[in-house]
Design an enzyme around this catalytic site. Structure first.
Site, PDB file in Angstrom:
ATOM      1  N   LYS A 209       0.950  -1.157   0.094  1.00 12.26           N
ATOM      2  CA  LYS A 209       0.070  -0.045   0.104  1.00 12.26           C
ATOM      3  C   LYS A 209       0.834   1.246  -0.086  1.00 12.26           C
ATOM      4  O   LYS A 209       0.645   2.214  -0.622  1.00 12.26           O
ATOM      5  CB  LYS A 209      -1.132  -0.129   1.289  1.00 12.26           C
ATOM      6  CG  LYS A 209      -1.846   1.186   1.287  1.00 12.26           C
ATOM      7  CD  LYS A 209      -2.805   1.064   2.618  1.00 12.26           C
ATOM      8  CE  LYS A 209      -3.378   2.300   2.867  1.00 12.26           C
ATOM      9  NZ  LYS A 209      -4.228   2.528   4.049  1.00 12.26           N
ATOM     10  N   GLU A 215      10.597  -4.818   4.324  1.00 13.29           N
ATOM     11  CA  GLU A 215      10.569  -6.140   3.726  1.00 13.29           C
ATOM     12  C   GLU A 215      10.004  -6.207   2.409  1.00 13.29           C
ATOM     13  O   GLU A 215      10.974  -7.152   1.559  1.00 13.29           O
ATOM     14  CB  GLU A 215       9.522  -7.102   4.580  1.00 13.29           C
ATOM     15  CG  GLU A 215       9.634  -7.212   6.183  1.00 13.29           C
ATOM     16  CD  GLU A 215       9.067  -6.160   6.997  1.00 13.29           C
ATOM     17  OE1 GLU A 215       8.917  -5.030   6.611  1.00 13.29           O
ATOM     18  OE2 GLU A 215       8.962  -6.581   8.110  1.00 13.29           O
ATOM     19  N   GLY A 272      -4.714  -1.693   5.129  1.00 16.28           N
ATOM     20  CA  GLY A 272      -3.883  -2.859   4.599  1.00 16.28           C
ATOM     21  C   GLY A 272      -4.528  -4.128   4.918  1.00 16.28           C
ATOM     22  O   GLY A 272      -4.866  -5.040   4.074  1.00 16.28           O
ATOM     23  N   ARG A 273      -5.045  -4.436   6.054  1.00 19.03           N
ATOM     24  CA  ARG A 273      -5.441  -5.755   6.623  1.00 19.03           C
ATOM     25  C   ARG A 273      -7.146  -5.939   6.007  1.00 19.03           C
ATOM     26  O   ARG A 273      -7.585  -6.873   6.273  1.00 19.03           O
ATOM     27  CB  ARG A 273      -5.516  -5.721   8.173  1.00 19.03           C
ATOM     28  CG  ARG A 273      -6.083  -4.574   8.756  1.00 19.03           C
ATOM     29  CD  ARG A 273      -5.679  -4.807  10.481  1.00 19.03           C
ATOM     30  NE  ARG A 273      -6.412  -3.746  11.140  1.00 19.03           N
ATOM     31  CZ  ARG A 273      -5.591  -2.453  11.030  1.00 19.03           C
ATOM     32  NH1 ARG A 273      -4.465  -2.420  10.512  1.00 19.03           N
ATOM     33  NH2 ARG A 273      -6.004  -1.686  12.128  1.00 19.03           N
ATOM     34  N   GLU A 358      -4.691  -6.573  14.980  1.00 18.68           N
ATOM     35  CA  GLU A 358      -3.899  -5.264  14.839  1.00 18.68           C
ATOM     36  C   GLU A 358      -5.072  -4.104  14.875  1.00 18.68           C
ATOM     37  O   GLU A 358      -4.585  -3.103  15.042  1.00 18.68           O
ATOM     38  CB  GLU A 358      -3.505  -5.187  13.193  1.00 18.68           C
ATOM     39  CG  GLU A 358      -2.413  -4.460  12.884  1.00 18.68           C
ATOM     40  CD  GLU A 358      -1.642  -4.474  11.418  1.00 18.68           C
ATOM     41  OE1 GLU A 358      -0.610  -5.335  11.681  1.00 18.68           O
ATOM     42  OE2 GLU A 358      -2.158  -4.093  10.589  1.00 18.68           O
ATOM     43  N   HIS A 389      -6.397 -33.193  17.210  1.00 25.80           N
ATOM     44  CA  HIS A 389      -5.134 -34.167  17.485  1.00 25.80           C
ATOM     45  C   HIS A 389      -3.901 -33.239  18.083  1.00 25.80           C
ATOM     46  O   HIS A 389      -2.717 -33.815  18.136  1.00 25.80           O
ATOM     47  CB  HIS A 389      -4.701 -34.867  16.495  1.00 25.80           C
ATOM     48  CG  HIS A 389      -5.698 -35.651  16.076  1.00 25.80           C
ATOM     49  ND1 HIS A 389      -5.880 -37.089  16.638  1.00 25.80           N
ATOM     50  CD2 HIS A 389      -6.774 -35.810  15.421  1.00 25.80           C
ATOM     51  CE1 HIS A 389      -6.954 -37.870  16.341  1.00 25.80           C
ATOM     52  NE2 HIS A 389      -7.554 -36.850  15.322  1.00 25.80           N
ATOM     53  N   LYS A 517       8.820  -0.835  12.954  1.00 29.95           N
ATOM     54  CA  LYS A 517       9.438  -0.483  11.630  1.00 29.95           C
ATOM     55  C   LYS A 517      10.761   0.510  12.111  1.00 29.95           C
ATOM     56  O   LYS A 517      11.838   0.374  11.535  1.00 29.95           O
ATOM     57  CB  LYS A 517       8.695   0.242  10.715  1.00 29.95           C
ATOM     58  CG  LYS A 517       7.364  -0.810  10.251  1.00 29.95           C
ATOM     59  CD  LYS A 517       6.640   0.102   9.207  1.00 29.95           C
ATOM     60  CE  LYS A 517       5.488  -0.962   8.764  1.00 29.95           C
ATOM     61  NZ  LYS A 517       4.474  -0.228   7.895  1.00 29.95           N
TER      62      LYS A 517
END
Ligand code: F6P
Length: 548
Positions: A209, A215, A272-273, A358, A389, A517
């Site tokens: 965005k 990263e 963003g999310r 977030e 399990h 960041k």
């Protein structure tokens, strides 16, 4: 218009809920069923192909009334109206929150700063359609004239989790393109992914965005360098054929060397999310085709309409949000598990972790004051039956209260009845067992049918007792389709919104992540330069050891 600033703990409903909790905290869910045979009908919402049974919760109709009174007292109806109408409800960043506009109908009007954004949204959708069809049909080709076979999505957070989750979720509907996701700034993962790829037939989609995320930019730069390596005979102009980008920051994209025709804009009113509905979902459209991507959006739009218009007692996101508040704020539950009974949704809880944690992991209210009640729940989960399990032991017999959503489908996709019946038998059996538990009497009866002595039975019994009374919601959906997945994701998005309104927090910023960041930038300088700046002694020692 801004959201109201109402401290939920000052409402009448909150006080009444506290008293109601004291009066009902030891109630057994199964006793509610014994007292009312119509309970599951009363506490089930049927909407489109969704059936949401919330009867296996520690609630009575009074609990629901009080929770909905709370929703009314914090003026949830008004807040929903503001959310959809483009009000600047992301106040700390001065932005509207309009992922719902991305799946609105072409004839709708959604104004941002007085401008209807729907035409822009549809322009970008047309561009996504044309681009993805050209790649899928092999009309757009790589630098040696070969059709594309692989796509690498380079992004992180919302620019990775949503597309990755949906691409996996809709794998049944996928075409020949092989999808890869690179998110972590872990060079080993980057090269592990590149190892099997042929540069001639691989398309790279850089999604960010902001186009400033360390990263993503590092991974994109490394991958571009790999693509331009001498061994492949590529030149700078070939980058335009193999790289596409999605961002609000079109200037930074052109600096990176991506051709304008491969650039897909997004808008700052999309968080963003919550961005998989925008061009961030390009990888989804590439993997399953534009029609299916559009059906995903359509399903979300139908859930938006439901959320906007249904009365609160029949409103799925509202009811689920308020139940979660009941456990989080009154019963003291800290986490919630989400267990889809389909392997396709293996990335679903990881995706929701970002959306939920977030958004609502905040400790300051809308007045900037530290709050004295619990907010964001911790989300976790894995598909059933694998999770049975792995960690179900703790849900069944541990000391913690873990409200759990069970998501299952009436029909499997390949129509393999035997497996699906077994899968769903586990699905139904678990919610029943979590509620009913197993009393000592029943355990003893079972053990007395074995060769055990009375003393052995007595000694073993406590370990085989299940206290039960574990709350669950059961979501039974007809089939995993692009449309039903869109509706399911939107359902959780709106649950996030409702909880943020009740908790009087801003759900759409993420300053906590911004700190990470900044700090990483400082430490990177310490690693790369000879001098190390000021740190605590632990960090200093660790940095010295790392640099040796
Ligand atoms: O994790 C923080 C965050 O800002 C998310 O909200 C976002 O999805 C992610 O970073 C990636 O940001 P961008 O898409 O700008 O690279």
């Amino acid at each position: 218009m801004a959201l109201q600033h109402i401290d939920p703990t000052t409402t009448n409903a909150w006080n009444k809920l506290e008293a109601h909790f004291e009066a009902t905290k030891n109630h057994q869910i199964k006793d509610y069923f014994n007292a009312n045979t119509d309970r599951s009908v009363a506490f089930t919402i049927i909407w489109n192909d969704f059936l949401v049974d919330f009867s296996k919760n520690n609630i009575s109709s009074e609990t629901i009334e009080l929770l909905l009174q709370l929703a009314n007292e914090v003026q949830l109806k008004d807040a929903i109206q503001q959310y959809f109408s483009g009000a600047l409800i992301n106040q700390t960043e001065g932005r509207a929150v309009l992922h719902t506009a991305l799946r609105a109908k072409k004839t709708d009007t959604v104004l941002v700063d007085g401008v209807n954004v729907i035409s822009e949204v549809y322009e970008v959708k047309s561009k996504i359609k044309a681009f993805t069809e050209a790649i899928i049909l092999g009309h757009k080709k790589g630098f040696t004239g070969k059709a594309f076979t692989d796509v690498v999505n380079i992004g992180i957070g919302g620019s990775d989790l949503g597309p990755a989750m949906v691409v996996e979720g809709l794998k049944y509907y996928s075409n020949h393109l092989k999808m890869h996701f690179v998110s972590n700034v872990d060079g080993d993962h980057v090269f592990e992914t590149l190892k099997h790829l042929n540069p001639e037939t691989t398309l790279f989609v850089v999604v960010s965005k902001t186009f400033t995320t360390q990263e993503t930019l590092s991974n994109a730069t490394t991958i571009k360098k790999w693509f331009l390596s001498k061994d492949f005979g590529t030149t700078q102009s070939d980058v335009a054929k193999h790289f596409a980008a999605v961002s609000t920051n079109t200037q930074k994209i052109s600096e990176f060397g991506i051709a304008a025709e491969n650039v897909f804009p997004m808008w700052d009113w999309v968080g963003g999310r919550f961005s998989l509905w925008s061009a961030v979902g390009l990888s989804i459209a590439l993997a399953v085709g534009f029609e299916n991507f559009d059906a995903l959006l359509e399903g979300a739009n139908e859930m938006d309409e439901h959320f906007k218009t249904a009365d609160f007692e029949q409103n799925i996101p509202v009811v689920l949000a308020m139940l979660s508040i009941w456990y989080n704020n009154f019963h003291g539950a800290e986490t919630e598990a989400i267990i889809p009974y389909t392997q396709y949704l293996s990335r679903f809880s990881a995706y929701l972790q970002q959306g939920i944690m977030e958004s609502n992991g905040k400790s300051v209210d809308r007045n900037g004051k530290t709050i004295n009640y619990q907010t964001g729940t911790i989300i976790w989960g894995e598909p059933g039956t694998n999770s049975q399990h792995a960690f179900f032991q703790l849900i069944h017999q541990g000391t913690k209260l873990i409200p759990t959503d069970f998501i299952g489908y009436k029909h499997s996709l390949y129509g393999e009845k035997d497996h699906h019946n077994k899968l769903m038998a586990n699905f139904f059996a678990q919610t029943e067992a979590l509620m009913n538990g197993k009393e000592a009497e029943e355990v003893k009866n079972e053990l007395s049918a074995t060769k055990m002595t009375a003393t052995e039975i007595e000694n073993l019994t406590p370990f085989k007792v299940f206290k039960g009374n574990n709350p669950t919601n059961t979501l039974l959906i007809d089939k995993l389709t692009p449309k039903s997945l869109g509706a399911l994701i939107a359902m959780y998005e709106h649950k996030i919104f409702v909880q943020g309104v009740v908790w009087n927090i801003f759900s759409y910023d993420q300053w906590g992540v911004e700190l990470g960041k900044q700090l990483a930038t400082t430490v990177l300088k310490d690693i790369e330069n000879s001098e190390i700046s000021k740190h605590d002694s632990s960090t200093l020692n660790l940095l010295h050891k790392f640099k040796i």
